[in-house]
Design an enzyme around this catalytic site. Sequence first.
Site, PDB file in Angstrom:
ATOM      1  N   HIS A 119     -76.568  39.234  16.387  1.00  0.00           N
ATOM      2  CA  HIS A 119     -77.522  38.113  16.397  1.00  0.00           C
ATOM      3  C   HIS A 119     -77.703  37.517  15.000  1.00  0.00           C
ATOM      4  O   HIS A 119     -78.811  37.107  14.633  1.00  0.00           O
ATOM      5  CB  HIS A 119     -78.885  38.561  16.953  1.00  0.00           C
TER       6      HIS A 119
ATOM      7  N   ASP B 213     -79.949  45.017  18.671  1.00  0.00           N
ATOM      8  CA  ASP B 213     -79.540  44.857  20.068  1.00  0.00           C
ATOM      9  C   ASP B 213     -78.284  43.999  20.215  1.00  0.00           C
ATOM     10  O   ASP B 213     -77.927  43.226  19.336  1.00  0.00           O
ATOM     11  CB  ASP B 213     -80.676  44.191  20.859  1.00  0.00           C
ATOM     12  N   GLU B 214     -77.637  44.186  21.336  1.00  0.00           N
ATOM     13  CA  GLU B 214     -76.607  43.264  21.829  1.00  0.00           C
ATOM     14  C   GLU B 214     -75.501  42.956  20.830  1.00  0.00           C
ATOM     15  O   GLU B 214     -75.075  41.827  20.695  1.00  0.00           O
ATOM     16  CB  GLU B 214     -77.264  41.950  22.304  1.00  0.00           C
ATOM     17  N   ASN B 215     -75.027  43.982  20.146  1.00  0.00           N
ATOM     18  CA  ASN B 215     -73.810  43.824  19.348  1.00  0.00           C
ATOM     19  C   ASN B 215     -72.633  44.119  20.258  1.00  0.00           C
ATOM     20  O   ASN B 215     -72.480  45.248  20.730  1.00  0.00           O
ATOM     21  CB  ASN B 215     -73.859  44.782  18.161  1.00  0.00           C
TER      22      ASN B 215
ATOM     23  N   GLU C  31     -80.911  50.067  21.711  1.00  0.00           N
ATOM     24  CA  GLU C  31     -79.569  50.384  21.233  1.00  0.00           C
ATOM     25  C   GLU C  31     -79.533  51.241  19.981  1.00  0.00           C
ATOM     26  O   GLU C  31     -78.529  51.878  19.680  1.00  0.00           O
ATOM     27  CB  GLU C  31     -78.790  49.089  20.953  1.00  0.00           C
TER      28      GLU C  31
END
Lengths: 694, 694
Positions: free
Chosen positions: B264, B327-329, B379
């Site tokens: 992000h 998050d969300e890597n 995460e």
Amino acid sequence: MIRQLVIAMIFANLATVSVASSQAAPAQSSAAGFTNTLMPQPSELSTQEGRLAITASFSAATEHFRDARLDAAVTRSLVRIENRCGIFLPTAPQTNAAPATLVVSVDGPGGTIQSIDDDESYSLEITSSSAHLRAATVVGAMHGLTTLEQLIQSDASGYFFPAVVIHDTPRFRWRGLMIDCGRHFIPVDVLKRTLDGMASVKLNVFHWHLSEDQGFRMESKAFPRLTEFGSDGLFYTQEQAREIVAYARDRGIRVVPEFDMPGHTSAWFVGYPDLASAPGPFQIERKFGVFDPVMDPTRESTYKFLDGFIGEMAAIFPDHFFHIGGDENNGVEWKRNPRIQSFMREHNLKDTAGLQNYFNQRLLKLLEKHGKHMIGWDEILTPDLPKDVMVQSWRGFDSLSAGAKNGYTGILSAGYYLNLMSPAETHYAVDPLPDNTDLSTEQQARILGGEACMWEEQTSALDIDSRLWPRTAAIAERLWSPRNVNDVDDMYRRLGVESLRLEGFGLTHISQEAASLRQLSGTQRIEPLRIFASVLEPVPFDARAHQQHANQLTPLDLLVDALPPDPPSRHNFELLVRTYLHLENSGGRAQAQTELTAGFNAWITSRPGILHLMADSPLLAQAEPRAQQLSELGEVGLEAVSYLSSGLPAPTGWKAAKLAVLDDAEKPQALVRFTVIKPLRDLVNAVSEAPSDK
Amino acid sequence: MIRQLVIAMIFANLATVSVASSQAAPAQSSAAGFTNTLMPQPSELSTQEGRLAITASFSAATEHFRDARLDAAVTRSLVRIENRCGIFLPTAPQTNAAPATLVVSVDGPGGTIQSIDDDESYSLEITSSSAHLRAATVVGAMHGLTTLEQLIQSDASGYFFPAVVIHDTPRFRWRGLMIDCGRHFIPVDVLKRTLDGMASVKLNVFHWHLSEDQGFRMESKAFPRLTEFGSDGLFYTQEQAREIVAYARDRGIRVVPEFDMPGHTSAWFVGYPDLASAPGPFQIERKFGVFDPVMDPTRESTYKFLDGFIGEMAAIFPDHFFHIGGDENNGVEWKRNPRIQSFMREHNLKDTAGLQNYFNQRLLKLLEKHGKHMIGWDEILTPDLPKDVMVQSWRGFDSLSAGAKNGYTGILSAGYYLNLMSPAETHYAVDPLPDNTDLSTEQQARILGGEACMWEEQTSALDIDSRLWPRTAAIAERLWSPRNVNDVDDMYRRLGVESLRLEGFGLTHISQEAASLRQLSGTQRIEPLRIFASVLEPVPFDARAHQQHANQLTPLDLLVDALPPDPPSRHNFELLVRTYLHLENSGGRAQAQTELTAGFNAWITSRPGILHLMADSPLLAQAEPRAQQLSELGEVGLEAVSYLSSGLPAPTGWKAAKLAVLDDAEKPQALVRFTVIKPLRDLVNAVSEAPSDK
């Protein structure tokens, strides 16, 4: 209580009524399908056949000249067009004009510091394939962009600009709005949305009244005790002031700061008592009016202080003008102080006016040292002052005119006092240069324009929007448009449109009323209250000051504070009655009769609901007699329409009885007044009465 | 079109309905005349006989301990009481408790930096002559003052506090609201009014999401290119951030900054491409979703940068916690980069999760160096991390629970995503510690609370208020009040009251709908649209993302953006139908029938007015099929009530036909959905049908 709200909205929000007297403004030549909703009216406008559709391929380019300010202005307009039309446009203006839909041709930047000599004119030509905006300066281009935004129309086929040719130039060079941030503090974000509103109606001066007996609002690093002791912690930091100046400049608006002196200075003296003409200690003044505290013009230390202070402020406010106030010094402390009296004798100053003139002369030298022109209220005008001092007239046209005859430039503010709670049409009728002026052409040229004034004794950040808008737009039109743009019905029609545009900038002048009614009543079910409120407005300034002994700390949370002055109901109801009384036996008249009858019934039937909401709200309950009167006004209206429609005479004495009801409803009560009395009086007077038996 | 608005308001604003299922909250013991309108509910409340009148002689004093923060809080409450009651009070709290009406006894200041260990409890005892607030800390006292403000009642005799005894302490220590200022920028003044709202419902953490692929919003003096290239000019200066921190602290709210990494992070890389795992150049990401750009965890220069950056931010944000996102890597750039792959092999890191764990370990050391605890999304939780790292769970209770079992503290956010456009009752039912939890007492103590999350893909500064409020107040109650405070009808009743209080802080969650409808329709005469809008709400987040391919630059100016999620109509209509169906032959049932019939008629007759307003507004016209459906829903309702009230059966096939109409109205359309389908379905299903001939 079932039908009222919708009916009441007929009065409150009447959009357009076909009425005989509604004429097109002189500046407008009409073409099929074009509705002129511009405000202010441009000096020349002609409409063409055709329209320029606004689609996702719409693009903008600048040519000849560009700078960051112009780019930002074009981008801002594109974003607004985007949001209005729901279309994502590439918002960065291009420099290659050839393929762009909108070409903005600007000759140059205009003055580094915007001044009264800047060319603000522009022309705008829209065809079915493109739009071309031309201006000599960036400020001119910004005015043109505002006009472009105001031209957006829509129908089932989509959003478009009508084909027009506009050549526009302002009638006056100084078109201002003064806001008194001394008596009640106004936060930066409120000022910013106000500046957006000002730009929308092409005002070009924000006159920032920054000090008062009730508060000193501008941070001084040289003299920190000014705000530390004189502001209640409510002041603008220098960074915020610079932010406002930049924000205004980006919208073609000059910022003229006012530090009122030598009077209206109690708040200065709390931290710096040595500036005063009487011994301290001083307090922030909480009451309103004219007070004794005044600077000591006999001590060199006063001028040393002011030299430092003005120098510091001059660096923050780049405008060529610096407003020194100068009003309402009652001279009491000067008369009381033997040292000052002896100074006056030594300097051969006959009276306190003479001493104030001495002060002004000294102040003038300081302003000149820091590169500023002096502007002040009427009182500063004394024969000894040089001709480049400018006068802002709160006293009126005679005072302004006398100044012009003596060689002084000036602007008019008498007639533009928004705090008086007058209707827009009253301000609209005030012309800084009426057509019967006895001034020579040269003298006329000294009248530079005018300024709307928002004094804040009875207004705070919560309700300032509705005190400013939309009425200020009518004053802006008076200062921009040709003198013969003066059709009141057409002004109100366009004011309704402009009011919505202003709401789009985040101004709360429409939404605050319902929000305040919810707060007052403690419920979201405010329908009867909205009917009630829609035909009420605040009493005039003086009447409120007389009826309520308020000071700076008095909560402004009554019904009167929720109500906008000159609400749409006022002109709309007047128009409806005029239509009914003067349009003979047409469909329009029948329609007006239906709407009047429905409205009057709504006033009558909403009464129990209003009283119910007032029962648990002591603040609202103060207006309870008004709820009773609303119902009575409805009865009067119904009876009048009944006689008028049947053609039968009313019984003897009917008129006198009904006019007495209206007289009663006009008496002071709860700081609010009805907007509908005069047209109701016309209705009653139009009824014929059976001859008396006597 | 005459009666609809008022009728529609019956659904929209229904204040109180006597309904069998509406029960008092367990925390409340009732006394004659006392209506509990507190939110959140205190843990213990008992009402007494009597009331404390609020008059001009009302005064406040502190005893034992005082500081500037406490004084400011007392003054703020007094000003609000003043404004609510229209009475000028001496607002500076005294120190001599003896003659004061309100005595605030505080033991001490609480932590210099507010923390999760601060005692937030208070007690409040109000008799007919005085009020006594006691708290161990200033933050506790602030909560008590908020409760005091919420206790104000009024009737014809005036304003008063009811006599009560309250002992109150929060169930959870971490009660937060996260706002994503990355995807759409939220100005400082909007954040300030949000903080006022948070304080009103006793939330104590503002989690400030300051960086995203779509924008880096915090000024760094060490790394100025972060905002210069990564913010579109929309960022908070350090001075503004300090202002927010101070404003929050003054209201008992901690500010936890989040800088999301290593993913992000597109916006960081526009100015600092060397931080990234792939070669630049980078752009601010305009689309929404999960993207490849990710920090390079293998280079020492990355940690040198983060050391400097975190050090700079640590000085601005005093809170003990620092949120690193995490998050969300998706790992794509790490897998693609041979140098990173070889680093992973060298360091025996099996997969990208392993590499992210390596990154987190390094980051943790930097945070510890600057005196901060780490918090991140699910995460970050890997077995190697020390136990003082805290987890914010977007994945759900299982993930949170697993963390607690492994010794990690955590807070719940799954179930509290405001951007999903769920009704308040859905969030209200989500408990961070449900009563069927299998966690041990020790493990339960690791669940510190929760945070409402406002992700901003589909929200901007214009409509954020209505996305946050009043729903956030229901989540706040879940996090503060005892678990058994869970009566949904009573929650909605009190939510309506709280909603008005929130409007008093300047929040626009109520007023924005009408303002936006005026902008969309270009008129102030929006009555039919208001009826229409009152029974519509935005579709859920995923549905909108699916139906509209929007990015950061898409204008948020459609009907859906005007509508609040979970408008009052939703629960009110459901309550009305429930009353009608389940209350046998009582006056309440007859009243419900009358209101339902009137409402259904309003839906039907408003149709031409809605279509008329849509005709010239292409943006509104997108919702035209919904106007048709509204009318059809009205017909379905009328028919159902007609059968139910007569007791006659409907013809065969009637139900299927009507349910088909409802099914049709539930299909995606114009990004908006009806709030009334489920109760309408209940109505239809309650009708008995004539047996089929077959």
